[in-house]
Design a protein around this motif. Structure first.
Motif, PDB file in Angstrom:
ATOM      1  N   ASP A  20      25.715 -10.347  -3.954  1.00 32.76           N
ATOM      2  CA  ASP A  20      24.572  -9.859  -3.183  1.00 32.76           C
ATOM      3  C   ASP A  20      25.082  -9.064  -1.884  1.00 32.76           C
ATOM      4  OD1 ASP A  20      22.966 -11.174  -5.353  1.00 32.76           O
ATOM      5  OD2 ASP A  20      22.256 -12.631  -3.815  1.00 32.76           O
ATOM      6  N   VAL A  21      24.024  -8.438  -1.609  1.00 24.93           N
ATOM      7  CA  VAL A  21      24.300  -7.423  -0.269  1.00 24.93           C
ATOM      8  C   VAL A  21      23.211  -7.788   0.938  1.00 24.93           C
ATOM      9  CG1 VAL A  21      25.076  -5.654  -1.218  1.00 24.93           C
ATOM     10  CG2 VAL A  21      22.874  -5.391  -0.912  1.00 24.93           C
ATOM     11  N   ARG A  22      23.688  -7.579   1.955  1.00 24.88           N
ATOM     12  CA  ARG A  22      22.566  -7.628   3.077  1.00 24.88           C
ATOM     13  C   ARG A  22      22.076  -6.347   3.413  1.00 24.88           C
ATOM     14  NH1 ARG A  22      24.809  -8.540   8.170  1.00 24.88           N
ATOM     15  NH2 ARG A  22      27.006  -8.302   7.355  1.00 24.88           N
ATOM     16  N   LEU A  23      20.632  -6.190   3.038  1.00 23.78           N
ATOM     17  CA  LEU A  23      20.092  -4.954   2.880  1.00 23.78           C
ATOM     18  C   LEU A  23      19.079  -4.877   4.301  1.00 23.78           C
ATOM     19  CD1 LEU A  23      19.459  -2.304   1.240  1.00 23.78           C
ATOM     20  CD2 LEU A  23      17.591  -3.749   0.265  1.00 23.78           C
ATOM     21  N   ALA A  30       8.939  -3.604   5.748  1.00 17.84           N
ATOM     22  CA  ALA A  30      10.436  -3.762   5.418  1.00 17.84           C
ATOM     23  C   ALA A  30      10.645  -3.919   3.878  1.00 17.84           C
ATOM     24  CB  ALA A  30      11.088  -4.686   6.291  1.00 17.84           C
ATOM     25  N   ALA A  31       9.671  -5.022   3.145  1.00 21.07           N
ATOM     26  CA  ALA A  31       9.936  -5.273   2.023  1.00 21.07           C
ATOM     27  C   ALA A  31       9.596  -4.337   1.023  1.00 21.07           C
ATOM     28  CB  ALA A  31       9.019  -6.509   1.589  1.00 21.07           C
ATOM     29  N   LEU A  52      14.768  -8.052  -4.279  1.00 20.35           N
ATOM     30  CA  LEU A  52      14.955  -8.634  -2.921  1.00 20.35           C
ATOM     31  C   LEU A  52      15.330  -9.861  -3.249  1.00 20.35           C
ATOM     32  CD1 LEU A  52      12.337  -6.480  -0.906  1.00 20.35           C
ATOM     33  CD2 LEU A  52      14.963  -6.348  -0.854  1.00 20.35           C
ATOM     34  N   GLY A  53      15.916 -10.685  -2.107  1.00 17.20           N
ATOM     35  CA  GLY A  53      15.953 -11.988  -2.085  1.00 17.20           C
ATOM     36  C   GLY A  53      15.400 -12.546  -0.903  1.00 17.20           C
ATOM     37  N   LYS A  54      15.821 -13.605  -0.341  1.00 18.92           N
ATOM     38  CA  LYS A  54      15.278 -13.999   1.027  1.00 18.92           C
ATOM     39  C   LYS A  54      15.450 -13.213   2.175  1.00 18.92           C
ATOM     40  CE  LYS A  54      19.135 -17.099   2.396  1.00 18.92           C
ATOM     41  NZ  LYS A  54      19.478 -18.383   2.441  1.00 18.92           N
ATOM     42  N   GLY A  59      17.054  -8.114   7.872  1.00 22.25           N
ATOM     43  CA  GLY A  59      16.913  -7.547   6.615  1.00 22.25           C
ATOM     44  C   GLY A  59      16.682  -8.509   5.548  1.00 22.25           C
ATOM     45  N   PHE A  60      17.264  -8.311   4.292  1.00 21.58           N
ATOM     46  CA  PHE A  60      17.240  -9.077   3.290  1.00 21.58           C
ATOM     47  C   PHE A  60      18.407  -9.517   2.637  1.00 21.58           C
ATOM     48  CE2 PHE A  60      13.236  -6.898   3.705  1.00 21.58           C
ATOM     49  CZ  PHE A  60      12.361  -7.886   3.759  1.00 21.58           C
TER      50      PHE A  60
END
Length: 168
Positions: A20-23, A30-31, A52-54, A59-60
């Motif tokens: 996973d990445v920090r986006l 944003a979402a 998208l996660g949490k 970011g996400f």
């Protein structure tokens, strides 16, 4: 990057150990970045699906298609992600995508060339147009209705009404 794609986000680094990445999203909502997928690398050679996660600070947590390890995610740190313009919403008449402003010629109300827009910046108090001024270096112009009463995208120009002495 081609004019038919706009930057909508960037990778801030890895999140967790499973790829996973920090986006960071540059979208007004944003979402919404996930709705504009697939997203593309800056050179357009890599395409990513987005899940998208949490929410995380700035970011996400997100899963990008094809990225399965922390090392792959970390290698993307700093990468900008682009979406097809046709997937983005149409804007009201008084709003503009930053990429549409870059390169426009800036004229004063008398028709004298002040410079050319080289970037659009925002340091928290509103947008600023960075102008490249021929033989005079760069300058910042607040992007407000009072300072920039006219933006003519079709004509490739901006009409500015800066206060006297702003560019001295």
């Amino acid at each position: 990057m081609a004019k038919d794609r706009l930057c909508v986000g960037a990778i801030a680094g890895a999140f967790g150990v499973r790829g996973d990445v920090r986006l960071k999203s540059f979208c007004a909502e944003a979402a919404a970045i996930a709705r504009y997928a697939p997203l593309y690398s800056e050179d357009g050679t890599v395409e990513y699906t987005v899940k998208l996660g949490k929410p995380v600070p700035n970011g996400f947590a997100a899963r990008l298609g094809g990225i399965t390890t922390r090392e792959q995610a970390e290698a993307l740190r700093g990468a900008r992600l682009y979406a097809d313009r046709e997937k983005l919403p149409d804007l009201p008449d008084d709003e503009f995508y930053h990429s549409d402003l870059i390169g426009l010629t800036v004229l004063d109300t008398g028709g004298t060339v002040i410079g050319r827009v080289s970037s659009v910046q925002n340091h928290g108090a509103g947008d600023l147009l960075e102008l490249q001024r021929p033989g005079k270096g760069n300058a910042l112009l607040p992007f407000t209705k009072a300072m920039v009463p006219t933006v003519d995208l079709a004509g490739g120009r901006v009409i500015a009404d800066p206060p006297e002495g702003l560019f001295e």
